[in-house]
Design a protein around this motif. Structure first.
Motif, PDB file in Angstrom:
ATOM      1  N   ILE A  38     -12.660   4.050 -13.122  1.00  0.00           N
ATOM      2  CA  ILE A  38     -13.438   2.959 -12.546  1.00  0.00           C
ATOM      3  C   ILE A  38     -13.479   3.147 -11.036  1.00  0.00           C
ATOM      4  O   ILE A  38     -12.442   3.295 -10.387  1.00  0.00           O
ATOM      5  N   TYR A  40     -14.524   1.730  -7.197  1.00  0.00           N
ATOM      6  CA  TYR A  40     -14.580   0.439  -6.529  1.00  0.00           C
ATOM      7  C   TYR A  40     -14.602   0.648  -5.021  1.00  0.00           C
ATOM      8  O   TYR A  40     -14.223   1.705  -4.503  1.00  0.00           O
ATOM      9  N   MET A  56     -12.417 -10.151  -6.608  1.00  0.00           N
ATOM     10  CA  MET A  56     -13.043  -9.034  -7.303  1.00  0.00           C
ATOM     11  C   MET A  56     -14.420  -9.456  -7.796  1.00  0.00           C
ATOM     12  O   MET A  56     -14.564 -10.489  -8.464  1.00  0.00           O
ATOM     13  N   LEU A  58     -17.813  -8.641 -10.002  1.00  0.00           N
ATOM     14  CA  LEU A  58     -18.242  -7.892 -11.180  1.00  0.00           C
ATOM     15  C   LEU A  58     -19.741  -8.091 -11.377  1.00  0.00           C
ATOM     16  O   LEU A  58     -20.214  -9.220 -11.542  1.00  0.00           O
ATOM     17  N   ALA A  65     -21.556  -1.787  -7.535  1.00  0.00           N
ATOM     18  CA  ALA A  65     -20.885  -2.554  -6.486  1.00  0.00           C
ATOM     19  C   ALA A  65     -21.851  -2.992  -5.395  1.00  0.00           C
ATOM     20  O   ALA A  65     -21.660  -4.030  -4.756  1.00  0.00           O
ATOM     21  N   VAL A  84     -16.582  -3.732  -7.739  1.00  0.00           N
ATOM     22  CA  VAL A  84     -16.311  -2.766  -8.809  1.00  0.00           C
ATOM     23  C   VAL A  84     -17.614  -2.193  -9.359  1.00  0.00           C
ATOM     24  O   VAL A  84     -18.617  -2.899  -9.474  1.00  0.00           O
ATOM     25  N   SER A  92     -18.547   5.067 -11.675  1.00  0.00           N
ATOM     26  CA  SER A  92     -17.550   5.022 -12.737  1.00  0.00           C
ATOM     27  C   SER A  92     -17.937   5.970 -13.868  1.00  0.00           C
ATOM     28  O   SER A  92     -19.046   6.502 -13.914  1.00  0.00           O
ATOM     29  N   ILE A 110     -10.989  -3.753 -16.352  1.00  0.00           N
ATOM     30  CA  ILE A 110     -10.731  -4.623 -15.202  1.00  0.00           C
ATOM     31  C   ILE A 110      -9.295  -5.137 -15.224  1.00  0.00           C
ATOM     32  O   ILE A 110      -8.648  -5.261 -14.172  1.00  0.00           O
ATOM     33  N   LEU A 113      -7.135  -2.381 -13.821  1.00  0.00           N
ATOM     34  CA  LEU A 113      -7.342  -2.276 -12.377  1.00  0.00           C
ATOM     35  C   LEU A 113      -6.652  -3.423 -11.644  1.00  0.00           C
ATOM     36  O   LEU A 113      -5.940  -3.204 -10.655  1.00  0.00           O
TER      37      LEU A 113
END
Length: 301
Positions: A38, A40, A56, A58, A65, A84, A92, A110, A113
């Motif tokens: 992943i 980010y 965070m 999403l 992102a 992310v 990713s 997630i 992470l």
């Protein structure tokens, strides 16, 4: 975590995303499952002596992102912001067109992470990201400090399932760009200028067709969550309240329907936004970021 600044490309080069790889030089990657990394980006402009909350963000289908770039100026001065790339998106790990993609698997990404971050995390989800946020909240993961939903269909299967064959056909006939262009009015309402609509169409067109098809094929399996009453973290739902605009592929749900399921979440709040778009995180980034920040600061204090 690293700090990141975006340097837009020149207008002649087609804008910030003309060279996507260059725009993402600051991205980090983390292995979250066998064969799954992943990516980010961290935006942190907080005072070094403060214990700033971690947020965070999403994103939705066919995004990355960068979809939240408009949120960064407000949030990153007060919070450590993690944007992310969901599985199959951005930088990713890719997914195959016929992979058995699931919200549970993406939520596992997630969860892994966030646990490695090692701090409470405030989650903001839009569209697909909102589905993942709801899944994590229903699990009562210990690291989740709060949940903000900025653009969510509580039952994608009911709202979008009827269009799945048509949308797959659009992608096969005219690519992700053709699908994005056809569905953009139902996503953005009347909030964006023609230039804004064209920009978002080009941006979403960068998503891999295999990922977009896999996500669309997942929609019919996504019904209204059964365990909303089990959510214990502070939760707010931002909803657009201006009348829906008629047009193809209108993706909004009536405010009354949003309120019905939102009240199933104990102690949750419904925040009304003057907008006619479904994708309010994109059409109203400043207003949504301000709402999220007030919520996070109230909880953090």
């Amino acid at each position: 975590m690293q700090q990141r600044n975006d340097t837009p490309a020149s207008p002649a080069a087609g804008g910030r995303f003309a060279d996507y790889a260059a725009a993402r030089r600051g991205a980090a990657r983390m292995a979250v499952a066998p064969g799954v990394d992943i990516a980010y980006v961290v935006d942190d402009y907080t005072d070094g002596w403060k214990n700033a909350p971690v947020v965070m963000l999403l994103h939705g289908v066919a995004e990355s992102a960068e979809a939240f770039i408009g949120w960064v100026p407000q949030l990153a001065r007060h919070c450590r912001v993690i944007r992310v790339d969901l599985r199959g998106h951005g930088l990713s790990s890719p997914v195959g067109e016929h992979d058995a993609l699931s919200i549970a698997d993406m939520a596992d990404d997630i969860d892994t992470l966030a646990r490695r971050i090692g701090a409470p995390v405030h989650v903001v989800g839009a569209k697909l990201g909102a589905q993942i946020g709801l899944e994590l909240a229903q699990r009562a993961v210990p690291w989740m400090a709060s949940l903000t939903l900025a653009g969510v269909l509580i039952s994608p299967g009911g709202a979008l399932g009827k269009w799945v064959p048509e949308w797959i056909g659009l992608i096969e006939q005219s690519g992700v760009e053709g699908w994005a262009r056809a569905t953009m009015p139902g996503r953005m309402g009347t909030a964006l200028t023609p230039e804004g609509m064209a920009w978002w169409t080009r941006y979403m067109a960068m998503a891999p067709a295999a990922t977009v098809k896999a996500c669309i094929r997942m929609f019919p399996r996504l019904a209204e969550p059964a365990r909303l009453e089990s959510i214990v973290c502070p939760t707010q739902v931002i909803v657009a309240v201006q009348p829906e605009q008629p047009g193809a592929y209108d993706q909004r749900q009536p405010v009354a329907e949003v309120r019905r399921w939102q009240t199933r979440i104990p102690g949750s709040a419904l925040v009304e936004l003057q907008a006619d778009s479904y994708h309010i995180a994109a059409t109203h980034p400043d207003a949504c970021a301000a709402i999220a920040l007030r919520f996070i600061e109230r909880i953090s204090s």
